[in-house]
Design an enzyme around this catalytic site. Structure first.
Site, PDB file in Angstrom:
ATOM      1  N   TYR A   1      -3.033  -1.275  -1.844  1.00  0.00           N
ATOM      2  CA  TYR A   1      -3.213  -0.772  -0.616  1.00  0.00           C
ATOM      3  C   TYR A   1      -3.865   0.763  -0.536  1.00  0.00           C
ATOM      4  CZ  TYR A   1      -1.144  -4.343   2.709  1.00  0.00           C
ATOM      5  OH  TYR A   1      -1.023  -5.283   3.168  1.00  0.00           O
ATOM      6  N   GLU A   2      -4.952   1.063   0.243  1.00  0.00           N
ATOM      7  CA  GLU A   2      -5.120   2.260   0.953  1.00  0.00           C
ATOM      8  C   GLU A   2      -5.787   3.012  -0.568  1.00  0.00           C
ATOM      9  OE1 GLU A   2      -5.348   2.629   3.640  1.00  0.00           O
ATOM     10  OE2 GLU A   2      -3.925   1.118   4.287  1.00  0.00           O
ATOM     11  N   GLY A   3      -6.511   2.397  -1.210  1.00  0.00           N
ATOM     12  CA  GLY A   3      -7.171   2.562  -2.470  1.00  0.00           C
ATOM     13  C   GLY A   3      -6.146   2.473  -3.536  1.00  0.00           C
TER      14      GLY A   3
END
Length: 596
Positions: free
Chosen positions: A442-444
């Site tokens: 997630y999120e990078g």
């Protein structure tokens, strides 16, 4: 059946004894009235909500999942999810740390952070519905127009409406410069947006009256790459003249992703068929605005894994105390039973203490960063705000990657404590492992976080931010270096600080010749940096515990034992990591593609 008890005692230790939050908040005029009693009351009530309302739905959500009606294009969440969310809204939890100007309670982020740890322990999939709304709130609060703020923020703050991030597309993944979604001006200040997004958490559901999608797209004259991305506000229902949900906007869920875990969250493929949206911030500056939301989400993802680490640890301990199997190698410990509880075995202790240390270290780390965010946003001294902002920028990729890596390790170890039973669904452990795995992506991904840390946050400013944090570590080392009782903590902390400084300089020099050296070193480098933060915080916690170990409260003896385990068993991982980071890019890049 799994269980969950909010770790209020340890939270209070971190906030009141380690971080001295009440004293810190008195320096922030907006939070000067927040005292220990208020903090404890919020956490106590938040813990009850997490344990009594949200936790019982965790297995339900995993078993049922979400359902998409392809005719109506409506997503049904698992049984009880909507009702729990309504209770969440009615109790005022969405507004806890939001701006009072828009209906928020204005409490510090450090309190909200602890509340979200408990929610994530209770039910990560459910918590992602309101959790993403915080990121949308932060983004609009900083970059929205006055009109956008007035219309949308009160509804996000109250929880009546929820929010999402619509970033990636099937062909581009992390490389957002390749995205194709288009935004065409309609002549009235709005834009017609067409395209498809994937992996959109909480993208469609019936839990709130409206969903505010923040969508990355390209204007007709946008330059190529990331410099040509703009951010748009695209509501599920277009607000009418009174600000209530009106006409349905053509942004629909085309399919639900079939996932390894977090089944209770509706991870959607979203199709925009000429949906109406409004620009947030400046044209072609969408990533600048979106990073406000992404940074909030990165801290939030770290909290997801911290929550899972804690709940997995609690259940593994309960099982290890109850399950009898074999005798202790040093002689029977429960002679009245046919075998000893497995908690007597050294390697079971190793697994339990690994999860415990990662939970306690992660709790201290995340609370420390949340407090720095409060200082960054609210301290009256500009230099203090800048220093806090630099520290938050440095530590955010570490908190996301280090805590999620640790969460994967800890939930796996906790499941292992159960032996074969851990693999069986009824015990609940295998769900914690499956749910934890997404957080590393997630999120990078954690590799992206590592590149951000080493390349952007450290090498790009010649190590200035790292030196600021290192000065804090050095000050603690100098203050406690002559205390014989602290030597087992201070000596390895000082040693690691020196080694990280040398490693940073070495990689920086190599990078001048070959940028692949940064890519090859980044992942082990981040874990070394994460251990430096943990060692710094564990040394401080050990100092407090040493001073109070004879108080009659066994909490401090346990804290000291956990700190000793961390320094003896987990910190030594850094020796291997440093060798890996120092080994260079050639051993990875020397393999020809055709040989794979």
């Amino acid at each position: 059946m799994p269980q969950y008890n909010p770790p209020l005692r340890d939270m209070q230790f971190v906030l009141h004894e380690l971080l001295k939050v009440e004293d810190e908040l008195k320096q922030l005029p907006v939070h000067a009235e927040v005292d220990t009693d208020i903090i404890n009351q919020v956490l106590d009530e938040g813990g009850k909500f997490a344990a009594e309302v949200v936790f019982p739905l965790n297995r339900v959500g995993d078993h049922e999942g979400c359902r998409l009606n392809k005719e109506t294009r409506v997503v049904q969440t698992p049984t009880g999810f909507r009702e729990a969310y309504q209770k969440y809204v009615e109790a005022g939890w969405p507004s806890l740390s939001c701006d009072p100007e828009f209906g928020g309670q204005g409490l510090p982020i450090v309190i909200n952070n602890s509340f979200y740890e408990m929610l994530n322990s209770a039910n990560q999939a459910w918590t992602m519905y309101p959790g993403l709304s915080h990121g949308a709130y932060e983004c609009l609060h900083e970059h929205g127009t006055p009109e956008q703020k007035a219309l949308y923020l009160p509804k996000l703050v109250s929880g009546e409406w929820t929010g999402t991030m619509c970033l990636t597309e099937s062909h581009c993944g992390t490389d957002l410069g390749l995205l194709r979604t288009k935004a065409e001006p309609q002549g009235d200040g709005s834009y017609r947006i067409t395209g498809g997004k994937i992996f959109i958490s909480a993208g469609e559901h019936e839990m709130s009256a409206n969903i505010i999608h923040l969508v990355l797209a390209r204007l007709p004259d946008a330059p190529a790459g990331t410099k040509g991305i703009s951010l748009f506000l695209v509501p599920k229902y277009l607000p009418d003249a009174a600000g209530n949900p009106g006409e349905r906007n053509p942004i629909f869920c085309g399919a639900l992703e079939e996932k390894m875990g977090i089944h209770g969250n509706s991870t959607c493929q979203m199709n925009l068929d000429g949906a109406t949206g409004w620009l947030i911030g400046e044209p072609n500056k969408g990533l600048n605005a979106m990073f406000v939301m992404m940074n909030a989400a990165r801290l939030g993802v770290g909290m997801q894994s911290l929550g899972l680490t804690e709940v997995a640890y609690q259940n593994a301990v309960a099982y290890a105390k109850d399950r009898v199997q074999m005798r202790s190698l040093s002689g029977a410990k429960a002679p009245d039973k046919p075998a000893d509880p497995i908690i007597v075995h050294p390697d079971v202790r190793r697994m339990l203490l690994t999860a415990r240390a990662f939970a306690e270290g992660g709790r201290a780390f995340s609370s420390y960063v949340a407090l720095q965010i409060d200082r960054e946003l609210n301290h009256p001294d500009e230099q203090v705000r800048k220093d806090a902002a630099d520290e938050v920028a440095l530590l955010t990729p570490i908190i996301k990657a280090f805590l999620t890596d640790n969460g994967w390790i800890a939930t796996s170890e906790a499941m292992q404590v159960y032996g074969g039973h851990g693999f069986i669904a009824e015990w609940g452990m295998e769900q914690f492992v499956r749910d934890a795995r997404i957080n590393m992506i997630y999120e990078g991904t954690n590799t992206i976080q590592s590149l951000d840390l080493l390349g952007r946050k450290i090498l790009m400013d010649n190590g200035a931010k790292l030196r600021k944090f290192g000065a804090k570590v050095q000050a603690f080392v100098e203050e406690n270096g002559t205390d014989e009782a602290m030597s087992e903590f201070v000596t390895p902390l000082a040693d690691l600080g020196e080694k990280l400084t040398k490693l940073t300089m070495e990689i920086g020099m190599k990078a001048f010749q070959n940028q692949d050296e940064v890519g090859a070193a980044a992942v082990p480098y981040l874990r070394v940096a994460g251990h430096l933060v943990f060692a710094f915080l564990f040394a401080q916690m050990a100092k407090i515990a040493l001073e109070k170990q004879d108080s009659g409260d066994d909490f401090y003896k346990a804290k000291l034992a956990t700190a000793r385990f961390y320094f003896a068993r987990l910190l030594p991982e850094t020796a291997m990591l440093i060798r890996q980071a120092r080994s260079g890019a050639a051993n990875e890049m020397g393999m020809a593609e055709a040989w794979f």
